[in-house]
Design an enzyme around this catalytic site. Structure first.
Site, PDB file in Angstrom:
ATOM      1  N   ASP A 110       0.581  -1.200  -0.348  1.00 29.44           N
ATOM      2  CA  ASP A 110       0.093   0.485  -0.328  1.00 29.44           C
ATOM      3  C   ASP A 110       0.899   0.921  -0.138  1.00 29.44           C
ATOM      4  O   ASP A 110       1.614   1.294   0.455  1.00 29.44           O
ATOM      5  CB  ASP A 110      -0.892  -0.135   1.632  1.00 29.44           C
ATOM      6  CG  ASP A 110      -2.126  -1.174   1.227  1.00 29.44           C
ATOM      7  OD1 ASP A 110      -1.915  -1.169   0.097  1.00 29.44           O
ATOM      8  OD2 ASP A 110      -2.245  -1.119   2.388  1.00 29.44           O
TER       9      ASP A 110
HETATM   10  N1  URA Z   1      -1.143  -5.862   3.507  1.00 29.60           N
HETATM   11  C1  URA Z   1      -1.301  -4.221   4.133  1.00 29.60           C
HETATM   12  O1  URA Z   1      -2.644  -4.357   4.228  1.00 29.60           O
HETATM   13  N2  URA Z   1      -0.783  -4.219   3.582  1.00 29.60           N
HETATM   14  C2  URA Z   1       0.070  -4.114   2.467  1.00 29.60           C
HETATM   15  O2  URA Z   1       0.618  -2.655   1.756  1.00 29.60           O
HETATM   16  C3  URA Z   1       0.548  -5.422   2.757  1.00 29.60           C
HETATM   17  C4  URA Z   1      -0.472  -6.535   3.177  1.00 29.60           C
END
Ligand code: URA
Length: 246
Positions: A110
Site C-alpha cells: 500500500d
Molecule cells: N497488507 C496490507 O494491508 N497492506 C500492505 O501493503 C501489505 C499487506
C-alpha cells in the site's frame, strides 16, 4: 550461470543497458568509440554474443545482463506501480540505468506501507513468487492498536473472515512488545502470511477489532529486507539472495 550462445545487435545491447539509444549507437560507432574483441566496429547492427564477446565503450567494458533484481526499501508515500498520474511510483526512485531494464514491482505494498519490495524485469520469477499456489510467506512488522496477544494469535492461526466471505489461510502472529498506557496500548508485532489479498494485514487486524497504525514488510520468502538500506534506497540482490528465491 552458464549461458548458451546468443547473439544480439550491438545497438540493442547498449539500449537494453540504458547506455545509448539506437541513433546514439550509430554515432558512437562512427566516432570509433565501440570495440568488439579489441577491434573498432563499423556497424551498430553487428551481431555479437553479449555473454562471450568483449564489448567496450570508450575503453570501459560493457557488461550485459538480461535481468535486474532490485531490493527496494519502499518508503511511505510512493505507489507500487510502474506509472501513476498522481503519485510518485517506486520506479521513480531508480536511476535511469536501472529504469532502462523496465523493472516492475513483484506484488504491491500500500502507499502508506514501507519495507521490502522486490523490483525485477524477470516475469517468470515474479510469477513464481506471486503464484497463489506457492504460498510464499511474507512477514510484516506492524504497530497495531490495543493489546493483542494469544487470543488474536489463535484466531489468525485458524483463519479470519476479512470480508466478502473470504477466510484467510493460517497466519503466524508474534507479539514483540506492548507500549503505551492501559487505555492507549500499542502492540508491536510480526505477522507472517502466505497469501497476498488486497490490504490483507490491515483487514486481518480489523477482523479482530484492532487497527494497523504502521506497517512494514520485512521479508518475502527467503529474502529479508537489508535494514542497512535507508528508506527510499535500493540495491541489487546478491547471487545468494537471488538463488534463495528460486
Ligand atoms: N497488507 C496490507 O494491508 N497492506 C500492505 O501493503 C501489505 C499487506
Amino acid at each position: 550461470m552458464s549461458k548458451g550462445r546468443t547473439t544480439l545487435r550491438v545497438d540493442k545491447i547498449l539500449s537494453h543497458l540504458g547506455l545509448a539509444t539506437r541513433s546514439d549507437s550509430k554515432k558512437l560507432v562512427k566516432q570509433g568509440r565501440i570495440l568488439v574483441n579489441g577491434l573498432v566496429i563499423k556497424d551498430s547492427g553487428l551481431q555479437v554474443d553479449p555473454y562471450h564477446d568483449k564489448i567496450e565503450l570508450d575503453g570501459e567494458p560493457v557488461l550485459y545482463r538480461e535481468f535486474v533484481y532490485i531490493m527496494l526499501h519502499k518508503p511511505a508515500g510512493v505507489v507500487s506501480a510502474t506509472e501513476d498520474n498522481r503519485d510518485r511510483t517506486v520506479i521513480d526512485l531508480l536511476p535511469p540505468q536501472f529504469r532502462a531494464f523496465s523493472p516492475f514491482p513483484v506484488g504491491r505494498l500500500d502507499k502508506d506501507t514501507e519495507g521490502l519490495l522486490l523490483l525485477t524485469n524477470d516475469g517468470q520469477l515474479a510469477h513464481d513468487l506471486l503464484s497463489p499456489r506457492k504460498h510464499v510467506p511474507k512477514t510484516y512488522y506492524a504497530e497495531v492498536q490495543g493489546a493483542v496477544g494469544d487470543a488474536e494469535a489463535v484466531r489468525f492461526e485458524q483463519g479470519v473472515d476479512i470480508g466478502e466471505g473470504y477466510v484467510t489461510l493460517p497466519a503466524k502472529l508474534e507479539v514483540l512488545e506492548r507500549v503505551g498506557t492501559e487505555e492507549a496500548t500499542v502492540s508491536r508485532i510480526l505477522l507472517t502470511i502466505s497469501e497476498g489479498k488486497f490490504h490483507q494485514v490491515k483487514r486481518m487486524f480489523e477482523a479482530v477489532g484492532s487497527k494497523v497504525l504502521y506497517l512494514k514488510r520485512v521479508s518475502m520468502g527467503a529474502l529479508k529486507l537489508d535494514e542497512s538500506l535507508p528508506k527510499g534506497a535500493f540495491r541489487e540482490l546478491t547471487e545468494e539472495e537471488l538463488a534463495s528465491l528460486r
